[in-house]
Scaffold this motif. Structure first.
Motif, PDB file in Angstrom:
ATOM      1  N   UNK A   1       0.821  -1.210   0.000  1.00 33.97           N
ATOM      2  CA  UNK A   1       0.000   0.000   0.000  1.00 33.97           C
ATOM      3  C   UNK A   1       0.856   1.261   0.000  1.00 33.97           C
ATOM      4  N   UNK A   2       1.906   1.246  -0.796  1.00 37.11           N
ATOM      5  CA  UNK A   2       2.761   2.414  -0.960  1.00 37.11           C
ATOM      6  C   UNK A   2       3.846   2.575   0.075  1.00 37.11           C
ATOM      7  N   UNK A   3       3.861   1.730   1.095  1.00 39.91           N
ATOM      8  CA  UNK A   3       4.867   1.826   2.154  1.00 39.91           C
ATOM      9  C   UNK A   3       5.964   0.787   1.925  1.00 39.91           C
ATOM     10  N   UNK A   4       7.207   1.200   2.040  1.00 38.32           N
ATOM     11  CA  UNK A   4       8.342   0.282   1.913  1.00 38.32           C
ATOM     12  C   UNK A   4       8.598  -0.358   3.266  1.00 38.32           C
ATOM     13  N   UNK A   5       8.459  -1.682   3.333  1.00 37.51           N
ATOM     14  CA  UNK A   5       8.569  -2.404   4.598  1.00 37.51           C
ATOM     15  C   UNK A   5       9.956  -2.997   4.820  1.00 37.51           C
ATOM     16  N   UNK A   6      10.592  -3.477   3.753  1.00 33.47           N
ATOM     17  CA  UNK A   6      11.892  -4.131   3.864  1.00 33.47           C
ATOM     18  C   UNK A   6      12.771  -3.700   2.693  1.00 33.47           C
ATOM     19  N   UNK A   7      14.070  -3.637   2.912  1.00 31.17           N
ATOM     20  CA  UNK A   7      15.019  -3.396   1.821  1.00 31.17           C
ATOM     21  C   UNK A   7      16.231  -4.305   2.005  1.00 31.17           C
ATOM     22  N   UNK A   8      16.933  -4.552   0.911  1.00 27.28           N
ATOM     23  CA  UNK A   8      18.174  -5.311   0.978  1.00 27.28           C
ATOM     24  C   UNK A   8      19.042  -4.935  -0.213  1.00 27.28           C
ATOM     25  N   UNK A   9      20.320  -5.267  -0.130  1.00 23.50           N
ATOM     26  CA  UNK A   9      21.224  -5.070  -1.258  1.00 23.50           C
ATOM     27  C   UNK A   9      22.298  -6.146  -1.202  1.00 23.50           C
ATOM     28  N   UNK A  10      22.880  -6.445  -2.354  1.00 21.74           N
ATOM     29  CA  UNK A  10      23.929  -7.459  -2.407  1.00 21.74           C
ATOM     30  C   UNK A  10      24.578  -7.403  -3.783  1.00 21.74           C
ATOM     31  N   UNK A  11      25.792  -7.952  -3.875  1.00 18.65           N
ATOM     32  CA  UNK A  11      26.441  -8.056  -5.179  1.00 18.65           C
ATOM     33  C   UNK A  11      25.721  -9.072  -6.066  1.00 18.65           C
ATOM     34  N   UNK A  12      25.033 -10.040  -5.464  1.00 10.37           N
ATOM     35  CA  UNK A  12      24.333 -11.085  -6.208  1.00 10.37           C
ATOM     36  C   UNK A  12      22.847 -10.817  -6.290  1.00 10.37           C
ATOM     37  N   UNK A  13      22.278 -10.937  -7.489  1.00  7.94           N
ATOM     38  CA  UNK A  13      20.849 -10.665  -7.661  1.00  7.94           C
ATOM     39  C   UNK A  13      19.999 -11.593  -6.804  1.00  7.94           C
ATOM     40  N   UNK A  14      20.313 -12.890  -6.845  1.00  6.76           N
ATOM     41  CA  UNK A  14      19.489 -13.838  -6.101  1.00  6.76           C
ATOM     42  C   UNK A  14      19.623 -13.640  -4.592  1.00  6.76           C
ATOM     43  N   UNK A  15      20.791 -13.162  -4.134  1.00  2.00           N
ATOM     44  CA  UNK A  15      20.977 -12.914  -2.703  1.00  2.00           C
ATOM     45  C   UNK A  15      20.043 -11.823  -2.190  1.00  2.00           C
ATOM     46  N   UNK A  16      19.749 -10.829  -3.046  1.00  2.00           N
ATOM     47  CA  UNK A  16      18.807  -9.770  -2.664  1.00  2.00           C
ATOM     48  C   UNK A  16      17.469 -10.373  -2.275  1.00  2.00           C
ATOM     49  N   UNK A  17      17.003 -11.334  -3.060  1.00  2.00           N
ATOM     50  CA  UNK A  17      15.705 -11.943  -2.798  1.00  2.00           C
ATOM     51  C   UNK A  17      15.752 -12.863  -1.583  1.00  2.00           C
TER      52      UNK A  17
END
Length: 261
Positions: free
Chosen positions: A163-179
């Motif tokens: 509903x427009x609110x960002x609940x979680x974020x992540x970052x990583x060198x690997x695309x699959x690791x982000x998920x």
């Protein structure tokens, strides 16, 4: 919290001029995971959100189903080792057998070639929809909230919205690791993702699409392009895929009824 960057001296060229400068680059570490005293995988990843990554990886690979399935996690950040004690997994050897996973999605899959994918991935039944402007906002969020990417250009990032609110974020060198990090964060906090949105900085391959399907997320918004196999799987699994989401523009590739004006 680990330092995700290191400084290198580089020789920088601009036109005919060369000059030595200090440059910031992202760290990459090999994280080896042991489950019930058996080595199951080595992930090439960024050194942050390690516990979330481990939870998400074990969940998405079929080793665990509930938070209480993990009894203990021990992490050696110097040698990049993790030991997990958890509920015995009868198919442990068949599921993993010391698979090595690269930072760029490992071996590409022509179809559901791992048994745990077939067992875990089912068509979604969610009828959740979002306004077009909300989709634009998620696409723009990553561009305006990515200091590590802006300073290094070396990581992928993603988030979970509702509903427009960002609940979680992540970052990583690997695309699959982000998920896996997003999945692990939601899993550990008891957050169901069935009516949420995942937004992502990169392209959508079939492996990324399968990660989303395992997380039971009905809408994926990416700043990059999808592959044809990912779109074929998204149609079969009833997942909305949005690509090239940036600056009030996007393409809706599958299940367009979930994006409303």
């Amino acid at each position: 919290m680990p330092n995700d960057t290191v400084t290198h001296s580089i020789l920088k060229a601009k036109g005919p001029l060369l000059a030595w400068e200090e440059d910031t680059v992202v760290q990459e570490v090999p994280l080896t995971i042991h489950y019930n005293r058996e080595e199951i995988a080595t992930l090439l990843c960024s050194p942050s959100q390690t516990e979330e990554l481990v939870y998400g990886f074990l969940l998405n690979e079929g080793f665990i189903r509930f938070p209480e399935d993990v009894y203990e996690i021990r992490h050696d950040p110097l040698d990049h080792l993790v030991w997990v004690e958890g509920k015995p997994c009868l198919l442990q050897k068949e599921l993993m057998s010391k698979r090595f996973v690269s930072a760029c999605c490992g071996k590409s899959r022509a179809s559901f070639c791992f048994a745990n994918d077939v067992l875990m991935v089912k068509p979604l039944t969610s009828t959740h929809s979002i306004p077009l402007q909300e989709a634009y906002a998620y696409g723009d969020f990553l561009q305006s909230h990515l200091p590590l990417f802006q300073s290094t250009g070396g990581v992928h990032s993603g988030g979970v919205g509702y509903e427009g609110e960002v609940l979680l974020t992540s970052y990583d060198i690997g695309r699959h690791n982000v998920f896996d990090k997003l999945s692990g964060s939601a899993f550990h906090s008891g957050l169901s993702l069935e009516n949420h949105v995942i937004f992502f900085s990169g392209r959508v391959s079939s492996e990324i699409l399968l990660k989303v399907a395992k997380m039971k997320v009905p809408i994926l918004i990416a700043r990059g392009a999808p592959t044809d196999l990912a779109l074929s799987q998204a149609t079969a699994l009833n997942i909305t895929v949005v690509g090239f989401a940036r600056e009030q523009r996007l393409n809706i590739y599958t299940c367009a009824e979930r994006i409303i004006v």
